[in-house]
Each structure stands twice: as structure tokens, then as C-alpha cells.
Motif scaffolding. Sequence first.
Motif, PDB file in Angstrom:
ATOM      1  N   TYR A 167       1.052   6.418  -6.891  1.00 18.06           N
ATOM      2  CA  TYR A 167      -0.044   7.271  -7.027  1.00 18.06           C
ATOM      3  C   TYR A 167       0.534   8.945  -7.240  1.00 18.06           C
ATOM      4  O   TYR A 167       0.176   9.579  -7.948  1.00 18.06           O
ATOM      5  CB  TYR A 167      -0.968   7.088  -6.322  1.00 18.06           C
ATOM      6  N   GLU A 168       1.324   9.088  -5.957  1.00 14.82           N
ATOM      7  CA  GLU A 168       1.831  10.577  -5.911  1.00 14.82           C
ATOM      8  C   GLU A 168       2.893  10.988  -7.140  1.00 14.82           C
ATOM      9  O   GLU A 168       2.659  11.995  -7.385  1.00 14.82           O
ATOM     10  CB  GLU A 168       2.487  10.870  -4.437  1.00 14.82           C
ATOM     11  N   ALA A 185       0.904  -1.177  -0.032  1.00 16.95           N
ATOM     12  CA  ALA A 185      -0.040  -0.038  -0.058  1.00 16.95           C
ATOM     13  C   ALA A 185       0.849   1.066  -0.097  1.00 16.95           C
ATOM     14  O   ALA A 185       0.441   2.350  -0.583  1.00 16.95           O
ATOM     15  CB  ALA A 185      -0.861  -0.019   1.267  1.00 16.95           C
ATOM     16  N   THR A 219       2.438   1.568  -3.485  1.00 22.79           N
ATOM     17  CA  THR A 219       1.222   2.028  -4.394  1.00 22.79           C
ATOM     18  C   THR A 219       0.828   3.504  -4.084  1.00 22.79           C
ATOM     19  O   THR A 219       0.905   4.242  -5.178  1.00 22.79           O
ATOM     20  CB  THR A 219       0.107   1.017  -4.368  1.00 22.79           C
ATOM     21  N   ASN A 220       0.909   3.993  -2.962  1.00 21.89           N
ATOM     22  CA  ASN A 220       0.543   5.514  -2.641  1.00 21.89           C
ATOM     23  C   ASN A 220       1.856   6.305  -3.196  1.00 21.89           C
ATOM     24  O   ASN A 220       1.539   7.278  -3.824  1.00 21.89           O
ATOM     25  CB  ASN A 220       0.402   5.418  -1.210  1.00 21.89           C
ATOM     26  N   ARG A 221       3.101   5.894  -3.212  1.00 18.28           N
ATOM     27  CA  ARG A 221       4.103   6.635  -3.578  1.00 18.28           C
ATOM     28  C   ARG A 221       4.063   6.640  -5.212  1.00 18.28           C
ATOM     29  O   ARG A 221       4.312   7.771  -5.661  1.00 18.28           O
ATOM     30  CB  ARG A 221       5.529   5.953  -3.411  1.00 18.28           C
TER      31      ARG A 221
END
Length: 186
Positions: free
Chosen positions: A45-46, A38, A41-43
Motif C-alpha cells: 500500500y505504501e 498484513a 500488504t501495508n508495505r
Amino acid sequence: MDIPDREFSDLIARAIARLDPSIERRLDSEPQAHLELAVLTNRAYEEAGRLLRSSVASSRAAGSSWEAIGSALGMSRQAAQQRFGHLPEVPPPDSEHRQLVGLTAFNEIDQLNVWGAHGWHSVSYGPMFHTVERSSTQWTHKRAVIGSRRARDLESKGWERIGTMWFPWIYLKRPIDLPPEPGEPS
């Protein structure tokens, strides 16, 4: 280029998984691995958001209208301009720094090299500008696509990266062992 959605998703998922090669085997047995996935994946996304903003700025610098950008992204001209139209603040020039403005993807390297012959080199950049700094030697500048063989070759030959990337480009510079030409370009 029209990549099917499934193939596109697979490419992104593989890229995220490559950030931690051990994560795939750990997902079946380690609950912590799911949290790590997670975070990765967030990195991603950013970073995708930053790349999107940078590519829109690059499109504007290459002459695309807000209408064309909005249409390409499936939104109105107004929505594209509101979302992406904020330009970074440009510091005021001083005796050692100048702002080269009005640059596009088609003229910026030529302009940087004209200024480089007079002893100025790029230290930062953004949509349609480069900040250059005075030095006691001539400079040459190049641009390459991020992650390309050309970019790797230039860096392996001692070319220095300028600032952070501006998707899809990185900018590089190298001093030339010559004194600067006198005066300042017009």
C-alpha cells in the motif's frame, strides 16, 4: 489498458504473496502468518502510494495538465494539484553540482548526454530536473522502464543506477574512458 477489477486484484495479491513464498501454506496453521501478510500488504500500500506520486510527477514532466491528471484519477484539477503538487526541494548549485531544470521525458536523456560529454553525470533527479556532478571523465546516460528486460540488460553490462526509481523509469549512467570536452554546455 482496461484490466478487469478481479484480474487486477488477483495480480496484486499474487505479487504480495510472492514477497514471502511460504505465507500461503502458513495461513491455515499459523496465526502469525496473518500478521505477516498484513505487514506485507501495508508495505505494498505504501509503495503503491509512492508509485502513484511518482507517476503523477512523471505525467507532469511529460506535459500533462492538472486538469488531465485530475480527470484520469477521478478528481478535480484542484484536488490533484493539492494532493500531488508539492515538488521536492532542490539543493542550490555549487562549483561541483548543477541543476538541469525544465527537463521532460522527451529531452532529458539528450540533455544529460550533452552534459555528460563535458564531464557531468546525474546523481539525483525529480520532476523536471536532474542534479549533475562534475567529474574528470565523460559519461553517458540511459533511461529504462522499471523491471524491463532492457533495464536488467543494462545493469548486467555495468550500467550504474542513479538514485531511486521515478515510476515508471529508472535512470542509469556509465563513464566513458575519455577526458571531458572543455567548457560547459550552454
